[in-house]
Design a protein around this motif. Structure first.
Motif, short mmCIF file in Angstrom:
data_model
loop_
_atom_site.label_atom_id
_atom_site.label_comp_id
_atom_site.label_asym_id
_atom_site.label_seq_id
_atom_site.Cartn_x
_atom_site.Cartn_y
_atom_site.Cartn_z
N PRO A 43 -29.21 -17.77 19.61
CA PRO A 43 -30.22 -18.83 19.53
C PRO A 43 -29.54 -20.16 19.21
N PRO A 44 -30.12 -21.27 19.65
CA PRO A 44 -29.48 -22.59 19.45
C PRO A 44 -29.09 -22.86 18.01
N GLN A 45 -29.93 -22.42 17.03
CA GLN A 45 -29.62 -22.73 15.64
C GLN A 45 -28.40 -21.99 15.12
N PHE A 46 -27.91 -20.99 15.89
CA PHE A 46 -26.75 -20.22 15.45
C PHE A 46 -25.50 -20.48 16.28
N GLU A 47 -25.57 -21.41 17.22
CA GLU A 47 -24.42 -21.69 18.08
C GLU A 47 -23.26 -22.28 17.28
N LYS A 48 -23.59 -23.04 16.25
CA LYS A 48 -22.57 -23.62 15.38
C LYS A 48 -22.72 -23.04 13.97
N LEU A 49 -21.62 -23.01 13.26
CA LEU A 49 -21.66 -22.50 11.89
C LEU A 49 -22.56 -23.39 11.03
N SER A 50 -23.48 -22.77 10.33
CA SER A 50 -24.41 -23.50 9.48
C SER A 50 -23.80 -23.72 8.10
N PRO A 51 -24.17 -24.82 7.43
CA PRO A 51 -23.68 -25.03 6.05
C PRO A 51 -24.34 -24.10 5.04
N THR A 52 -25.44 -23.45 5.42
CA THR A 52 -26.13 -22.56 4.49
C THR A 52 -25.59 -21.14 4.64
N TYR A 53 -25.38 -20.50 3.50
CA TYR A 53 -24.81 -19.14 3.50
C TYR A 53 -25.70 -18.16 4.24
N ARG A 54 -27.03 -18.27 4.05
CA ARG A 54 -27.95 -17.31 4.66
C ARG A 54 -27.87 -17.35 6.18
N GLN A 55 -27.86 -18.56 6.77
CA GLN A 55 -27.79 -18.64 8.22
C GLN A 55 -26.43 -18.18 8.74
N ARG A 56 -25.37 -18.44 8.00
CA ARG A 56 -24.05 -17.95 8.42
C ARG A 56 -24.03 -16.42 8.41
N GLU A 57 -24.68 -15.83 7.41
CA GLU A 57 -24.73 -14.37 7.32
C GLU A 57 -25.50 -13.78 8.50
N ILE A 58 -26.63 -14.37 8.85
CA ILE A 58 -27.43 -13.89 9.98
C ILE A 58 -26.62 -14.00 11.27
N ARG A 59 -25.89 -15.10 11.43
CA ARG A 59 -25.06 -15.28 12.62
C ARG A 59 -23.99 -14.20 12.71
N GLU A 60 -23.36 -13.90 11.57
CA GLU A 60 -22.33 -12.86 11.55
C GLU A 60 -22.90 -11.49 11.87
N ASN A 61 -24.16 -11.25 11.54
CA ASN A 61 -24.79 -9.97 11.85
C ASN A 61 -25.14 -9.84 13.32
N ILE A 62 -25.46 -10.98 13.95
CA ILE A 62 -25.86 -10.96 15.36
C ILE A 62 -24.65 -10.86 16.29
N MET A 63 -23.56 -11.56 15.95
CA MET A 63 -22.41 -11.67 16.85
C MET A 63 -21.88 -10.34 17.36
N PRO A 64 -21.67 -9.30 16.52
CA PRO A 64 -21.13 -8.03 17.05
C PRO A 64 -22.03 -7.38 18.09
N MET A 65 -23.35 -7.58 17.98
CA MET A 65 -24.27 -6.96 18.93
C MET A 65 -24.17 -7.58 20.32
N LEU A 66 -23.66 -8.80 20.42
CA LEU A 66 -23.56 -9.47 21.72
C LEU A 66 -22.36 -9.00 22.52
N ASP A 67 -21.52 -8.15 21.94
CA ASP A 67 -20.34 -7.63 22.63
C ASP A 67 -20.51 -6.13 22.84
N SER A 68 -21.09 -5.75 23.97
CA SER A 68 -21.36 -4.33 24.23
C SER A 68 -20.10 -3.53 24.53
N LYS A 69 -19.00 -4.20 24.85
CA LYS A 69 -17.74 -3.48 25.08
C LYS A 69 -17.17 -2.97 23.77
N GLU A 70 -17.22 -3.79 22.74
CA GLU A 70 -16.72 -3.39 21.44
C GLU A 70 -17.75 -2.57 20.66
N LYS A 71 -19.03 -2.78 20.97
CA LYS A 71 -20.10 -2.08 20.26
C LYS A 71 -21.13 -1.58 21.29
N PRO A 72 -20.78 -0.55 22.05
CA PRO A 72 -21.70 -0.05 23.08
C PRO A 72 -22.87 0.75 22.51
#
Length: 276
Positions: A65-94
């Motif tokens: 989502p647009p709000q997660f394209e760049k690292l956020s200064p807030t810890y909570r949004q950075r954490e959510i981004r880190e949780n989403i990123m692995p799911m977007l790579d189906s080769k590493e996480k099929p």
């Protein structure tokens, strides 16, 4: 809307069964059986098997989502981004192996906090869910955590390993539950301020009933430890975590929950405010 939560076994992150999450793995929630979601949500490690999902990320153009394209200064949004990123790579996480949702979020309240953080604020969240005219928001928390065994405080010899292991898991869950409820309650003031600023014209905030600034939060918690009768508390605490309970046990649980809810000061305040 009913949200069913599970936990990613390898990442330890909470996963809610909603289309927002399924978009990331390029899947259709409407074709996913509710029974499987419930099975994943209650797959207690060691007792039940995980529920496995295929990850089709990359086959439908799913992106952050647009709000997660760049690292956020807030810890909570950075954490959510880190949780989403692995799911977007189906080769590493099929595959996603899902277990009991209580492992990541025993009360299910962190999901609310994370949705608000992901969107930006509660006022924007309410508008997106077409709830912008709401004046009262009530949280009823059913907390069936197991009582920590304190009988060892009266015994001199060292407790056995089984007792230590049992209390170890109970302590972790209990402490996390208390922090979660505290976090939710501490958010109310900021949420109310954001709604008033978003809903009222600049400099014209009014908190009169029915006005733009009329917003109140209520938090009622239902838990065994608030029962006055020690025998009843002991009986209910000893009930097993099971998909099947005897009719008598179900009746006792429902009766206790009814009395505890009616006893809650915030629930009584809600009832009084609804009559105004």
């Amino acid at each position: 809307m009913i949200l069913i939560n599970a936990t990613d076994m390898s990442k330890g992150t909470r996963m809610s069964f909603n289309q927002f999450f399924f978009d990331f793995i390029c899947s259709d929630l409407t074709k996913f059986p509710v029974g499987r979601a419930c099975a994943a949500s209650s797959a207690v490690p060691g007792l039940l098997s995980p529920v496995t999902l295929n990850n089709y990320a990359g086959s439908c153009g799913s992106v952050l989502p647009p709000q997660f394209e760049k690292l956020s200064p807030t810890y909570r949004q950075r954490e959510i981004r880190e949780n989403i990123m692995p799911m977007l790579d189906s080769k590493e996480k099929p595959y996603l192996h899902l277990i009991d949702g209580g492992v990541a979020d025993n009360l299910g309240l962190r999901a609310i906090e994370e949705v608000v953080s992901a969107v930006g604020d509660l006022w924007t969240t309410l508008k997106l869910t077409r709830s912008g005219r709401v004046h009262k928001v009530a949280f009823i928390i059913v907390n069936a955590e197991k009582k920590i065994d304190d009988q060892w405080d009266k015994i001199e010899f060292v407790p056995p390993f089984s007792a230590m292991l049992s209390n170890y898991s109970s302590i972790a869950i209990t402490r996390y539950n208390r922090e979660t409820v505290a976090l939710l309650q501490e958010s109310f003031e900021g949420w109310a301020r954001g709604i008033r600023e978003g809903r009222c014209p600049p400099g014209q905030i009014s908190t009169e009933p029915g006005s733009c600034g009329d917003i109140t939060f209520y938090l009622a918690e239902v838990r065994f430890q608030d029962l006055e009768d020690p025998e009843e508390r002991s009986y209910l605490n000893k009930l097993p975590t099971s998909f099947r309970l005897k009719p008598k046990e179900v009746d006792k649980l429902r009766d206790a929950a009814h009395r505890l809810l009616r006893k809650s000061e915030d629930f009584q305040r809600l009832l009084r405010d609804l009559e105004k």
